[in-house]
Enzyme design. Structure first.
Site, PDB file in Angstrom:
ATOM      1  N   ILE A  56      36.608   1.696  34.615  1.00  0.00           N
ATOM      2  CA  ILE A  56      37.942   1.521  35.656  1.00  0.00           C
ATOM      3  C   ILE A  56      38.127   0.075  35.860  1.00  0.00           C
ATOM      4  O   ILE A  56      38.905  -0.772  35.878  1.00  0.00           O
ATOM      5  CB  ILE A  56      38.201   2.353  36.988  1.00  0.00           C
ATOM      6  CG1 ILE A  56      36.461   1.962  37.841  1.00  0.00           C
ATOM      7  CG2 ILE A  56      38.263   3.946  36.459  1.00  0.00           C
ATOM      8  CD1 ILE A  56      37.105   2.597  39.462  1.00  0.00           C
ATOM      9  N   ASP A  57      36.813  -0.955  35.730  1.00  0.00           N
ATOM     10  CA  ASP A  57      36.991  -1.900  36.510  1.00  0.00           C
ATOM     11  C   ASP A  57      37.688  -3.565  35.205  1.00  0.00           C
ATOM     12  O   ASP A  57      37.911  -3.859  35.695  1.00  0.00           O
ATOM     13  CB  ASP A  57      35.486  -2.276  36.504  1.00  0.00           C
ATOM     14  CG  ASP A  57      35.077  -1.944  37.414  1.00  0.00           C
ATOM     15  OD1 ASP A  57      35.494  -1.212  38.433  1.00  0.00           O
ATOM     16  OD2 ASP A  57      33.577  -1.809  38.099  1.00  0.00           O
ATOM     17  N   ARG A 113      32.910  -4.514  40.092  1.00  0.00           N
ATOM     18  CA  ARG A 113      31.735  -4.548  41.126  1.00  0.00           C
ATOM     19  C   ARG A 113      31.600  -5.729  41.037  1.00  0.00           C
ATOM     20  O   ARG A 113      30.918  -6.985  42.266  1.00  0.00           O
ATOM     21  CB  ARG A 113      30.619  -3.888  40.242  1.00  0.00           C
ATOM     22  CG  ARG A 113      29.023  -4.204  41.093  1.00  0.00           C
ATOM     23  CD  ARG A 113      28.553  -3.252  39.891  1.00  0.00           C
ATOM     24  NE  ARG A 113      28.625  -1.732  40.324  1.00  0.00           N
ATOM     25  CZ  ARG A 113      27.825  -1.660  41.676  1.00  0.00           C
ATOM     26  NH1 ARG A 113      26.928  -2.462  41.654  1.00  0.00           N
ATOM     27  NH2 ARG A 113      27.954  -0.057  41.554  1.00  0.00           N
ATOM     28  N   GLU A 160      35.315  -4.451  46.428  1.00  0.00           N
ATOM     29  CA  GLU A 160      33.948  -4.569  46.657  1.00  0.00           C
ATOM     30  C   GLU A 160      32.869  -5.332  46.577  1.00  0.00           C
ATOM     31  O   GLU A 160      32.157  -5.333  47.305  1.00  0.00           O
ATOM     32  CB  GLU A 160      33.654  -2.693  46.574  1.00  0.00           C
ATOM     33  CG  GLU A 160      33.845  -2.650  44.312  1.00  0.00           C
ATOM     34  CD  GLU A 160      33.405  -1.791  44.562  1.00  0.00           C
ATOM     35  OE1 GLU A 160      32.400  -0.479  44.995  1.00  0.00           O
ATOM     36  OE2 GLU A 160      32.816  -1.808  43.014  1.00  0.00           O
TER      37      GLU A 160
HETATM   38  O1  F6P Z   1      31.354   1.139  37.320  1.00  0.00           O
HETATM   39  C1  F6P Z   1      32.720   1.368  37.820  1.00  0.00           C
HETATM   40  C2  F6P Z   1      32.884   1.362  39.658  1.00  0.00           C
HETATM   41  O2  F6P Z   1      33.531   2.788  39.141  1.00  0.00           O
HETATM   42  C3  F6P Z   1      32.716   0.265  40.295  1.00  0.00           C
HETATM   43  O3  F6P Z   1      33.632   0.030  40.493  1.00  0.00           O
HETATM   44  C4  F6P Z   1      31.822   0.517  41.256  1.00  0.00           C
HETATM   45  O4  F6P Z   1      31.357  -0.083  42.010  1.00  0.00           O
HETATM   46  C5  F6P Z   1      31.239   1.482  41.051  1.00  0.00           C
HETATM   47  O5  F6P Z   1      31.332   2.316  39.393  1.00  0.00           O
HETATM   48  C6  F6P Z   1      30.927   2.773  41.467  1.00  0.00           C
HETATM   49  O6  F6P Z   1      29.456   3.510  41.337  1.00  0.00           O
HETATM   50  P1  F6P Z   1      29.651   5.379  41.506  1.00  0.00           P
HETATM   51  O7  F6P Z   1      30.127   6.085  41.682  1.00  0.00           O
HETATM   52  O8  F6P Z   1      28.311   5.588  41.048  1.00  0.00           O
HETATM   53  O9  F6P Z   1      28.466   4.748  43.528  1.00  0.00           O
END
Ligand code: F6P
Length: 346
Positions: free
Chosen positions: A130-131, A175, A226
């Site tokens: 999604i990023d 991220r 985030e």
């Molecule tokens: O890499 C996709 C993502 O949704 C990032 O945007 C986010 O930081 C991370 O995964 C969150 O991961 P998890 O579901 O392991 O908390």
């Protein structure tokens, strides 16, 4: 290549469209190429531990609009175990699997690139996140859905922000890259958009909010990725714990901003953290089509033995790109791309 067995796995954070890729691989693989398709469960854990199931046209019916992944996912890193690459090789050999399609983001595809490059394993990648931060492809599937969800949330927060004269902060995922924050922020008409690529100045954020007030707008919408960070020494932040790929669990920048803005401006400020809502549920039509095109191209590439490659969107065409190139660096928001929207903020 005559009928062979091809494995499929989904690794890393899930995203809408994974099932559409799986469905396309299965249908084209079985009907066009007469291959057998084997699904490995839980990302790299599947081939490491031999957890698998046969995938058929029947068993994958009805999954196109479904979010998540029928194969499930994990953040297992095959290089965290000394025998990781050998364990995967022996699983593939014992099951008679001739090649593997790994659907994932920077970590899953990073591991795929190493397993292919350093250990000669026959792997094709499929870029998802999604990023939208994978290099080598203009877009990943899942991004459009996440932006749509975040935009809808911003639209809803707008009306309530206006009713109460509040500053509303929306924390979205992202991220290392601010694509979701930037595109959802633009689509939703946000007043401040903070992304990881451009450390923010809290004074400047408050200045934009104050300027709106002076222009008779008594509410503001702040969208923050985030992974956004304040300029060094200007605001405190909190560190989370790490996963197997060494990524810190993010979240919390919205709350930090909330207190700073409220303290500095005196305006009532509230935070909404969208979190995994952005990754859940049904994919948009755009993501279903992109995911389907990636799936078809991936199984064709596997059929042709084009190991070490991944389908990529280039303009409107799907092409193959070397996996190693795609994971060399992240595709972050270029400063000039962000800067062109400056006049729309505040
Ligand atoms: O890499 C996709 C993502 O949704 C990032 O945007 C986010 O930081 C991370 O995964 C969150 O991961 P998890 O579901 O392991 O908390």
């Amino acid at each position: 290549m005559p009928g062979v067995r091809i494995g499929v796995l989904t690794g890393g954070g899930d995203c809408p469209g994974l099932n559409a890729v799986i469905r396309a691989i299965v249908r084209r693989g079985i009907d066009t190429h007469q291959h057998e398709i084997v699904g490995f469960r839980d990302g790299w854990r599947g081939p490491l531990e031999g957890e698998h199931e046969p995938l058929t046209v029947e068993s994958t019916r009805g999954i196109l609009p479904r979010g998540g992944t029928i194969l499930r996912s994990s953040r297992t890193n095959p290089f965290k175990r000394d025998d990781g690459p050998d364990a995967i090789r022996s699983t593939l050999e014992s099951l008679g699997v001739d090649g593997l399609i790994a659907i994932g983001g920077e970590d899953t595809l990073g591991a795929a690139a190493r397993l292919h490059g350093e250990h000669g394993l026959p792997i094709i990648g499929v870029p998802k996140t999604i990023d939208n931060d994978l290099a080598g492809t203009d877009m990943t599937f899942g991004f459009d859905t996440a932006v749509q969800i975040a935009t809808e949330a911003i639209d809803r927060l707008h009306t309530t922000a206006e009713s109460h004269n509040r500053v509303m902060i929306v924390e979205v995922m992202g991220r290392h890259a601010g694509w979701i924050a930037l595109h959802a922020g633009l689509a939703g008409g946000a007043d401040v958009i903070l992304i990881p690529e451009r450390p923010f100045d809290i004074e400047e954020v408050c200045r934009l909010i104050e300027r709106r007030t002076s222009r008779g707008r008594y509410f503001s919408i702040v969208v923050v990725a985030e992974g956004a960070v304040p300029r060094e020494g200007t605001m405190e932040t909190v560190e989370g714990r790490e996963d197997e790929f060494g990524h810190v669990r993010l979240g919390g920048i919205g709350q930090r901003l909330e207190s700073e803005i409220e303290e500095r401006t005196g305006y009532e400020t509230r935070t909404t953290v969208l979190g995994h809502i952005q990754r859940g549920g049904t994919p948009t039509a755009f993501d279903r089509v992109l995911a389907t095109r990636f799936g078809l191209a991936a199984i064709d590439a596997a059929h042709d033995g084009r190991w070490g490659q991944m389908p990529a969107l280039r303009g409107t065409a799907i092409e193959l790109a070397p996996l190693a190139d795609a994971v060399r660096e992240l595709k972050t928001v270029p400063p000039e791309y962000y800067a062109q929207f400056d006049a729309l903020l505040g």
